[in-house]
Design a protein around this motif. Structure first.
Motif, PDB file in Angstrom:
ATOM      1  N   PHE A 199       0.875  -1.282   0.128  1.00 34.46           N
ATOM      2  CA  PHE A 199      -0.250  -0.153  -0.087  1.00 34.46           C
ATOM      3  C   PHE A 199       0.745   1.285  -0.085  1.00 34.46           C
ATOM      4  O   PHE A 199       0.726   2.133  -0.821  1.00 34.46           O
ATOM      5  N   PHE A 200       1.924   1.261   0.767  1.00 37.34           N
ATOM      6  CA  PHE A 200       2.825   2.530   0.965  1.00 37.34           C
ATOM      7  C   PHE A 200       3.672   2.418  -0.165  1.00 37.34           C
ATOM      8  O   PHE A 200       3.786   3.792  -0.684  1.00 37.34           O
ATOM      9  N   LEU A 217       2.545   9.180  -2.263  1.00 37.58           N
ATOM     10  CA  LEU A 217       3.924  10.093  -1.238  1.00 37.58           C
ATOM     11  C   LEU A 217       4.902   8.864  -1.299  1.00 37.58           C
ATOM     12  O   LEU A 217       5.713   9.258  -0.129  1.00 37.58           O
ATOM     13  N   HIS A 218       4.969   7.991  -1.942  1.00 39.37           N
ATOM     14  CA  HIS A 218       6.106   6.946  -1.437  1.00 39.37           C
ATOM     15  C   HIS A 218       7.590   7.574  -1.642  1.00 39.37           C
ATOM     16  O   HIS A 218       8.399   7.167  -0.883  1.00 39.37           O
ATOM     17  N   ASP A 219       7.716   8.674  -2.514  1.00 34.47           N
ATOM     18  CA  ASP A 219       9.150   8.965  -2.574  1.00 34.47           C
ATOM     19  C   ASP A 219       9.490  10.273  -1.597  1.00 34.47           C
ATOM     20  O   ASP A 219      10.338  10.900  -1.926  1.00 34.47           O
TER      21      ASP A 219
END
Length: 93
Positions: A68-69, A74-76
């Motif tokens: 999910f993350f 917004l993962h980076d």
């Protein structure tokens, strides 16, 4: 004849196998409108008839938290996850 929707008890959602075979259309209709229908075999639950929508909800692949993350927009973003070394914090009440 089965009780109407307003008169139903949890037992009304159980069908003996022979009755379910004889009234398949009614079992399916009840699954669509009233929720899962249990079919019993020799008095014990053996199968459940559910609507296709309910089946799809139950069988959708589940995404793990880490995946999910990874998929998040917004993962980076860099996060500061370090903890404060302070032993206590002052809280205003």
């Amino acid at each position: 004849m089965r009780a109407n929707k307003t008169d139903r008890t949890p037992h009304d959602r159980e069908w003996q196998l022979q009755e379910a075979k004889n009234r398949l259309s009614q079992v399916v209709d009840s699954a669509l409108h009233d929720g899962p229908q249990t079919i019993t075999l020799r008095g014990k639950p053996a199968a459940v008839v559910v609507s296709f929508d309910e089946y799809r909800k139950l069988t959708l692949p589940r995404t793990g938290l880490s995946e999910f993350f990874r998929q998040s927009p917004l993962h980076d973003i860099e996060l500061d996850l370090s903890r404060s070394a302070d032993l206590s914090r002052e809280v205003e009440l």
